[in-house]
Design a protein around this motif. Structure first.
Motif, PDB file in Angstrom:
ATOM      1  N   UNK A  82      16.467  59.107  -0.775  1.00  0.00           N
ATOM      2  CA  UNK A  82      17.256  58.483  -1.992  1.00  0.00           C
ATOM      3  C   UNK A  82      18.249  59.696  -2.620  1.00  0.00           C
ATOM      4  N   UNK A  83      19.424  59.191  -3.220  1.00  0.00           N
ATOM      5  CA  UNK A  83      20.291  59.911  -3.659  1.00  0.00           C
ATOM      6  C   UNK A  83      21.254  60.792  -2.753  1.00  0.00           C
ATOM      7  N   UNK A  84      21.032  60.597  -1.359  1.00  0.00           N
ATOM      8  CA  UNK A  84      21.793  61.077  -0.664  1.00  0.00           C
ATOM      9  C   UNK A  84      23.310  60.567  -0.508  1.00  0.00           C
ATOM     10  N   UNK A 115      24.841  51.549  -1.037  1.00  0.00           N
ATOM     11  CA  UNK A 115      25.792  51.295  -1.890  1.00  0.00           C
ATOM     12  C   UNK A 115      27.144  51.923  -1.673  1.00  0.00           C
ATOM     13  N   UNK A 116      28.052  50.923  -1.410  1.00  0.00           N
ATOM     14  CA  UNK A 116      29.513  51.549  -0.797  1.00  0.00           C
ATOM     15  C   UNK A 116      30.428  51.314  -1.695  1.00  0.00           C
ATOM     16  N   UNK A 139      29.654  56.130   0.201  1.00  0.00           N
ATOM     17  CA  UNK A 139      28.524  55.806   0.809  1.00  0.00           C
ATOM     18  C   UNK A 139      27.563  56.442   0.393  1.00  0.00           C
ATOM     19  N   UNK A 140      26.497  55.883  -0.539  1.00  0.00           N
ATOM     20  CA  UNK A 140      25.291  56.537  -0.951  1.00  0.00           C
ATOM     21  C   UNK A 140      23.779  55.723  -0.857  1.00  0.00           C
ATOM     22  N   UNK A 155      23.724  54.093   8.075  1.00  0.00           N
ATOM     23  CA  UNK A 155      24.744  52.872   7.650  1.00  0.00           C
ATOM     24  C   UNK A 155      25.966  53.000   8.517  1.00  0.00           C
ATOM     25  N   UNK A 156      26.178  51.894   9.073  1.00  0.00           N
ATOM     26  CA  UNK A 156      27.536  51.684   9.841  1.00  0.00           C
ATOM     27  C   UNK A 156      28.484  50.706   8.820  1.00  0.00           C
TER      28      UNK A 156
END
Length: 167
Positions: A82-84, A115-116, A139-140, A155-156
């Protein structure tokens, strides 16, 4: 005015009306010839991405890919906690011969906890002939998430910029 004078006036008016209608019709069916010089140039439609590069990141697996074809882009990134986040700079260029207007930005739906966001380009903007525009894609992994899967989240993310000819 006598009846005979009224009839003669009426006949004269009707004859003038017929003459005007005849002249108008004759003018409307004549060939129209326009003289002058003009050229019609070939138009080329070529709006496409020219570059995607990772700008900044925090806690991601570096060996994932980003690729593009025309105005469709795919970014695969593995976020480790998380937070990446990963921030990419994307460049789009109008190599055609007509201005292009950004009609829509289509992107894959966010899947929790990812979240994007796309910043720096908006629907309705015009890309002039030869113009290049760089914008950002973020992207996060939502840092408020408490349930963390082992090994991170991959994530793709895909997005398409739909352009149309600007008026």
């Amino acid at each position: 005015m006598t009846r005979r004078q009224r009839n003669n006036l009426f006949i004269a008016i009707m004859l003038l009306a017929v003459v005007f209608i005849g002249v108008g019709y004759a003018l409307s069916v004549q060939d129209l010839e326009v003289k002058g010089n003009t050229t019609i140039e070939d138009t080329v439609w070529k709006v496409s991405f020219t570059n995607i590069e990772l700008d900044m990141s925090n806690s991601i697996e570096e060996n994932k890919i980003a690729n593009y074809v025309d105005t469709t882009a795919n970014i695969d990134v593995k976020l480790l906690k998380p937070g990446s986040f990963a921030l990419y700079h994307v460049t789009v260029k109008n190599n055609g011969t007509v201005p292009a207007k950004l009609y829509t930005i289509k992107k894959t739906a966010d899947v929790s906890p990812i979240i994007t966001s796309i910043y720096g380009i908006e629907e309705g903007e015009i890309l002039a002939v030869g113009e290049e525009r760089t914008f950002s894609v973020s992207i996060e992994w939502d840092e408020t998430v408490t349930e963390v899967p082992t090994g991170g989240v991959t994530e793709a993310f895909s997005f398409i910029l739909d352009f149309f000819q600007a008026k």
